[in-house]
Motif scaffolding. Structure first.
Motif, mmCIF file in Angstrom:
data_model
loop_
_atom_site.group_PDB
_atom_site.id
_atom_site.type_symbol
_atom_site.label_atom_id
_atom_site.label_comp_id
_atom_site.label_asym_id
_atom_site.label_seq_id
_atom_site.Cartn_x
_atom_site.Cartn_y
_atom_site.Cartn_z
ATOM 1 N N VAL A 10 3.232 0.270 20.676
ATOM 2 C CA VAL A 10 2.360 -0.210 19.396
ATOM 3 C C VAL A 10 2.883 -0.974 18.478
ATOM 4 O O VAL A 10 4.115 -0.594 18.075
ATOM 5 C CB VAL A 10 1.489 1.016 19.099
ATOM 6 C CG1 VAL A 10 0.583 0.509 18.089
ATOM 7 C CG2 VAL A 10 0.806 1.551 20.427
ATOM 8 N N ASN A 11 2.439 -1.834 17.730
ATOM 9 C CA ASN A 11 3.141 -2.680 16.541
ATOM 10 C C ASN A 11 2.847 -1.659 15.439
ATOM 11 O O ASN A 11 1.967 -0.694 15.509
ATOM 12 C CB ASN A 11 2.463 -4.269 16.318
ATOM 13 C CG ASN A 11 1.423 -4.238 15.766
ATOM 14 O OD1 ASN A 11 0.559 -3.228 15.723
ATOM 15 N ND2 ASN A 11 0.958 -5.388 15.379
ATOM 16 N N GLN A 12 3.734 -2.020 14.352
ATOM 17 C CA GLN A 12 3.694 -0.895 13.493
ATOM 18 C C GLN A 12 2.397 -1.042 12.537
ATOM 19 O O GLN A 12 2.156 -0.097 11.711
ATOM 20 C CB GLN A 12 4.730 -1.476 12.358
ATOM 21 C CG GLN A 12 6.210 -0.903 12.954
ATOM 22 C CD GLN A 12 6.775 -2.076 13.777
ATOM 23 O OE1 GLN A 12 6.004 -2.788 14.479
ATOM 24 N NE2 GLN A 12 8.210 -1.931 14.069
ATOM 25 N N THR A 13 1.401 -1.940 12.623
ATOM 26 C CA THR A 13 0.312 -2.062 11.783
ATOM 27 C C THR A 13 -0.780 -1.368 12.479
ATOM 28 O O THR A 13 -1.690 -0.979 12.012
ATOM 29 C CB THR A 13 -0.251 -3.609 11.633
ATOM 30 O OG1 THR A 13 -0.527 -4.091 12.868
ATOM 31 C CG2 THR A 13 0.592 -4.161 10.881
ATOM 32 N N GLY A 14 -0.356 -1.083 13.857
ATOM 33 C CA GLY A 14 -1.464 -0.005 14.778
ATOM 34 C C GLY A 14 -2.587 -0.987 15.276
ATOM 35 O O GLY A 14 -3.723 -0.503 15.510
ATOM 36 N N GLU A 15 -2.471 -2.147 14.986
ATOM 37 C CA GLU A 15 -3.785 -3.282 15.356
ATOM 38 C C GLU A 15 -3.658 -3.603 16.955
ATOM 39 O O GLU A 15 -4.708 -3.764 17.367
ATOM 40 C CB GLU A 15 -3.785 -4.474 14.332
ATOM 41 C CG GLU A 15 -3.994 -4.032 13.220
ATOM 42 C CD GLU A 15 -3.700 -5.364 12.091
ATOM 43 O OE1 GLU A 15 -3.503 -6.360 12.531
ATOM 44 O OE2 GLU A 15 -4.038 -5.163 11.073
ATOM 45 N N VAL A 16 -2.389 -4.103 17.168
ATOM 46 C CA VAL A 16 -2.174 -4.257 18.779
ATOM 47 C C VAL A 16 -1.073 -3.661 19.440
ATOM 48 O O VAL A 16 -0.444 -3.057 18.608
ATOM 49 C CB VAL A 16 -1.853 -5.849 18.736
ATOM 50 C CG1 VAL A 16 -3.013 -6.755 17.943
ATOM 51 C CG2 VAL A 16 -0.330 -6.269 18.021
ATOM 52 N N PHE A 17 -1.080 -3.467 21.084
ATOM 53 C CA PHE A 17 0.034 -3.164 21.369
ATOM 54 C C PHE A 17 -0.073 -4.035 22.683
ATOM 55 O O PHE A 17 -0.472 -5.028 23.056
ATOM 56 C CB PHE A 17 -0.535 -1.664 22.193
ATOM 57 C CG PHE A 17 -1.501 -1.529 23.305
ATOM 58 C CD1 PHE A 17 -1.267 -1.546 24.207
ATOM 59 C CD2 PHE A 17 -2.905 -1.856 23.012
ATOM 60 C CE1 PHE A 17 -1.981 -1.538 25.475
ATOM 61 C CE2 PHE A 17 -3.943 -1.764 23.816
ATOM 62 C CZ PHE A 17 -3.406 -1.721 25.066
ATOM 63 N N VAL A 18 1.529 -4.023 23.367
ATOM 64 C CA VAL A 18 2.102 -4.848 24.465
ATOM 65 C C VAL A 18 2.024 -4.023 25.586
ATOM 66 O O VAL A 18 2.538 -2.717 25.473
ATOM 67 C CB VAL A 18 2.989 -5.661 24.026
ATOM 68 C CG1 VAL A 18 4.391 -4.873 23.813
ATOM 69 C CG2 VAL A 18 3.491 -6.559 25.142
ATOM 70 N N CYS A 19 1.620 -4.200 26.741
ATOM 71 C CA CYS A 19 1.841 -3.664 27.949
ATOM 72 C C CYS A 19 2.832 -4.317 28.821
ATOM 73 O O CYS A 19 2.719 -5.538 29.190
ATOM 74 C CB CYS A 19 0.416 -3.561 28.687
ATOM 75 S SG CYS A 19 -0.160 -1.773 28.692
ATOM 76 N N GLY A 20 3.870 -3.678 29.400
ATOM 77 C CA GLY A 20 4.589 -4.302 30.474
ATOM 78 C C GLY A 20 4.268 -3.746 31.736
ATOM 79 O O GLY A 20 3.900 -2.442 31.868
ATOM 80 N N THR A 21 3.849 -4.783 32.513
ATOM 81 C CA THR A 21 3.275 -4.117 34.023
ATOM 82 C C THR A 21 4.399 -4.675 35.034
ATOM 83 O O THR A 21 5.543 -5.096 34.914
ATOM 84 C CB THR A 21 2.064 -4.657 34.591
ATOM 85 O OG1 THR A 21 1.946 -6.157 34.583
ATOM 86 C CG2 THR A 21 1.051 -4.791 33.189
ATOM 87 N N ALA A 22 3.824 -4.212 36.162
ATOM 88 C CA ALA A 22 4.820 -4.299 37.588
ATOM 89 C C ALA A 22 4.859 -5.967 38.011
ATOM 90 O O ALA A 22 5.947 -6.367 38.554
ATOM 91 C CB ALA A 22 4.466 -3.569 38.824
#
Length: 165
Positions: A10-22
């Protein structure tokens, strides 16, 4: 999510996150909104089928590191081109990169898939600065953390600590 999730940051602003998948059913990096849960974008167009992203780490609200099975560490800027990383580094021994840690300045350390190998990097350089062999077995480096004086490394059956003094 149509693929197996391997990592989240999750980024520091809490607005977005990134997901790493297979990476078996599409691109392995997905940028999503925390407020709506909707996908904002896929990051990268350079991944092969099955080149999963094992670790994601936001450095600040717009820059993040990713690493995984394809042996590359990538540094992304989500304000610019989402199809290619701003810079990338390849594991010198062509091993999957399981994890990394950063000082949020110029230094980061990555853990490799075998032999307890840890690499010290400088963002301004294209090659690793130093290699540390921290295990006596063929264990991947599952997790690591560092500060200016110490490096902590989690292997399959041990926790190792190195001193930088």
């Amino acid at each position: 999510m149509e693929d197996k999730v391997l990592s989240v940051s999750v980024n520091q602003t809490g607005e977005v996150f990134v997901c790493g998948t297979a990476g078996c059913y599409g691109k392995p990096l997905v940028l999503q909104s925390l407020a709506t849960g909707q996908r904002i974008a896929h990051l990268g167009g350079c991944y092969k089928h099955g080149a999963g992203v094992l670790f994601c780490l936001y450095e600040n609200p717009h820059n993040l590191f990713t690493c995984g099975y394809d042996t590359y560490i990538r540094f992304w800027d989500t304000r610019t081109n989402l199809m290619s990383a701003r810079i990338s580094w390849e594991n010198p021994f062509d091993q999957a990169v399981y994890c990394l840690s950063s000082d949020h300045n110029m230094t980061f350390i990555s853990g490799s898939a075998g032999h307890g190998l840890v690499w010290l990097w400088d963002k301004r350089l294209t090659r690793a600065v130093q290699m540390y062999y921290v295990g006596k077995s063929n264990s991947p480096v599952y997790s690591l953390a560092f500060d200016p004086c110490h490096l902590y490394v989690a292997l399959d059956k041990t926790l190792q600590m190195l001193y930088f003094t």
